[in-house]
Design a protein around this motif. Structure first.
Motif, PDB file in Angstrom:
ATOM      1  N   ARG A  88       0.833  -1.210   0.000  1.00 50.59           N
ATOM      2  CA  ARG A  88       0.000   0.000   0.000  1.00 50.59           C
ATOM      3  C   ARG A  88       0.865   1.256   0.000  1.00 50.59           C
ATOM      4  O   ARG A  88       0.492   2.281   0.563  1.00 50.59           O
ATOM      5  CB  ARG A  88      -0.924  -0.002   1.209  1.00 50.59           C
ATOM      6  CG  ARG A  88      -1.910  -1.151   1.196  1.00 50.59           C
ATOM      7  CD  ARG A  88      -2.862  -1.111   2.345  1.00 50.59           C
ATOM      8  NE  ARG A  88      -2.118  -0.992   3.598  1.00 50.59           N
ATOM      9  CZ  ARG A  88      -2.554  -1.384   4.771  1.00 50.59           C
ATOM     10  NH1 ARG A  88      -3.732  -1.915   4.875  1.00 50.59           N
ATOM     11  NH2 ARG A  88      -1.832  -1.229   5.844  1.00 50.59           N
ATOM     12  N   LEU A  89       2.015   1.184  -0.641  1.00 48.28           N
ATOM     13  CA  LEU A  89       2.943   2.312  -0.673  1.00 48.28           C
ATOM     14  C   LEU A  89       2.389   3.415  -1.569  1.00 48.28           C
ATOM     15  O   LEU A  89       1.897   3.145  -2.663  1.00 48.28           O
ATOM     16  CB  LEU A  89       4.314   1.853  -1.160  1.00 48.28           C
ATOM     17  CG  LEU A  89       4.965   0.766  -0.297  1.00 48.28           C
ATOM     18  CD1 LEU A  89       6.186   0.192  -0.989  1.00 48.28           C
ATOM     19  CD2 LEU A  89       5.324   1.312   1.071  1.00 48.28           C
ATOM     20  N   THR A  90       2.489   4.664  -1.120  1.00 48.11           N
ATOM     21  CA  THR A  90       1.951   5.789  -1.886  1.00 48.11           C
ATOM     22  C   THR A  90       3.038   6.655  -2.502  1.00 48.11           C
ATOM     23  O   THR A  90       2.742   7.511  -3.336  1.00 48.11           O
ATOM     24  CB  THR A  90       1.060   6.682  -1.004  1.00 48.11           C
ATOM     25  OG1 THR A  90       1.823   7.132   0.113  1.00 48.11           O
ATOM     26  CG2 THR A  90      -0.169   5.924  -0.527  1.00 48.11           C
ATOM     27  N   ASP A  91       4.283   6.447  -2.094  1.00 52.95           N
ATOM     28  CA  ASP A  91       5.383   7.229  -2.658  1.00 52.95           C
ATOM     29  C   ASP A  91       6.670   6.416  -2.609  1.00 52.95           C
ATOM     30  O   ASP A  91       6.705   5.315  -2.058  1.00 52.95           O
ATOM     31  CB  ASP A  91       5.560   8.557  -1.908  1.00 52.95           C
ATOM     32  CG  ASP A  91       5.923   8.350  -0.442  1.00 52.95           C
ATOM     33  OD1 ASP A  91       6.026   7.199   0.014  1.00 52.95           O
ATOM     34  OD2 ASP A  91       6.116   9.362   0.258  1.00 52.95           O
ATOM     35  N   VAL A  92       7.706   6.971  -3.225  1.00 51.35           N
ATOM     36  CA  VAL A  92       9.026   6.341  -3.236  1.00 51.35           C
ATOM     37  C   VAL A  92      10.005   7.345  -2.634  1.00 51.35           C
ATOM     38  O   VAL A  92      10.173   8.439  -3.175  1.00 51.35           O
ATOM     39  CB  VAL A  92       9.448   5.957  -4.669  1.00 51.35           C
ATOM     40  CG1 VAL A  92      10.825   5.314  -4.676  1.00 51.35           C
ATOM     41  CG2 VAL A  92       8.421   5.013  -5.292  1.00 51.35           C
ATOM     42  N   PRO A  93      10.629   6.997  -1.517  1.00 51.96           N
ATOM     43  CA  PRO A  93      11.513   7.956  -0.855  1.00 51.96           C
ATOM     44  C   PRO A  93      12.791   8.223  -1.640  1.00 51.96           C
ATOM     45  O   PRO A  93      13.321   7.339  -2.319  1.00 51.96           O
ATOM     46  CB  PRO A  93      11.832   7.288   0.482  1.00 51.96           C
ATOM     47  CG  PRO A  93      11.604   5.838   0.259  1.00 51.96           C
ATOM     48  CD  PRO A  93      10.550   5.725  -0.805  1.00 51.96           C
TER      49      PRO A  93
END
Length: 164
Positions: A88-93
């Motif tokens: 459920r990841l919403t971004d990539v650091p």
């Protein structure tokens, strides 16, 4: 990720010879610390504590764990393959770009709202899987990344270019 003699499916199985760590849908990531507010739920504290033990791992699979935040995988300098699909990841650091030796990155089937342009800072990246996310286009600099051999956008192969 196939498992062989140099592979592990739990954090306890990891040895110095372990090259592949497959924690797909793993109970290892469910907190059993009674002092933690996330007891019984997904919690990356056990995983973070294991970083010194797994620093030599080359392939890491964290698919299907319901993760909505990233573990500090950039602290794994030997990582070549990273699969965080079906979470459920919403971004990539931004820190992910520190993994200069990363060859395969699977971000498919998450909740990413934009294609990660930081992959352009990853000179070793050969395979990028982005399908099944929430964005409608892939920036041209990602599409034209000369080191990529595979850009997998399925099941949405018709994602448009940002100029369209």
């Amino acid at each position: 990720i196939p498992v062989s003699g140099d592979d592990a499916r739990t954090l306890r199985q990891v040895t110095k010879a372990t090259r592949v760590l497959d924690l797909s849908a793993s109970t290892d990531l469910v907190c059993d610390n009674l002092m933690c507010e996330k007891v019984g739920e997904l919690c990356l504290c056990k995983f973070a504590i294991s970083f010194p033990k797994i620093a030599h791992v080359r392939e890491l699979c964290l698919r299907e764990n319901g993760m909505d935040r990233w573990p500090d995988v950039w602290n794994l300098p030997n990582l070549e393959v990273l699969d965080v699909s079906h979470n459920r990841l919403t971004d990539v650091p931004r820190e992910l770009a520190q993994l200069k030796g990363l060859r395969v990155l699977d971000l498919s089937h998450n909740r990413l709202e934009a294609a990660p342009t930081l992959v352009c800072e990853m000179p070793g990246l050969r395979t990028l899987r982005l399908g099944g996310n929430a964005f409608d286009y892939v920036p041209s600099d990602v599409r034209s990344l000369h080191t990529l051999e595979t850009l997998d956008l399925s099941p949405r192969p018709s994602l448009r270019d940002e100029t369209e």
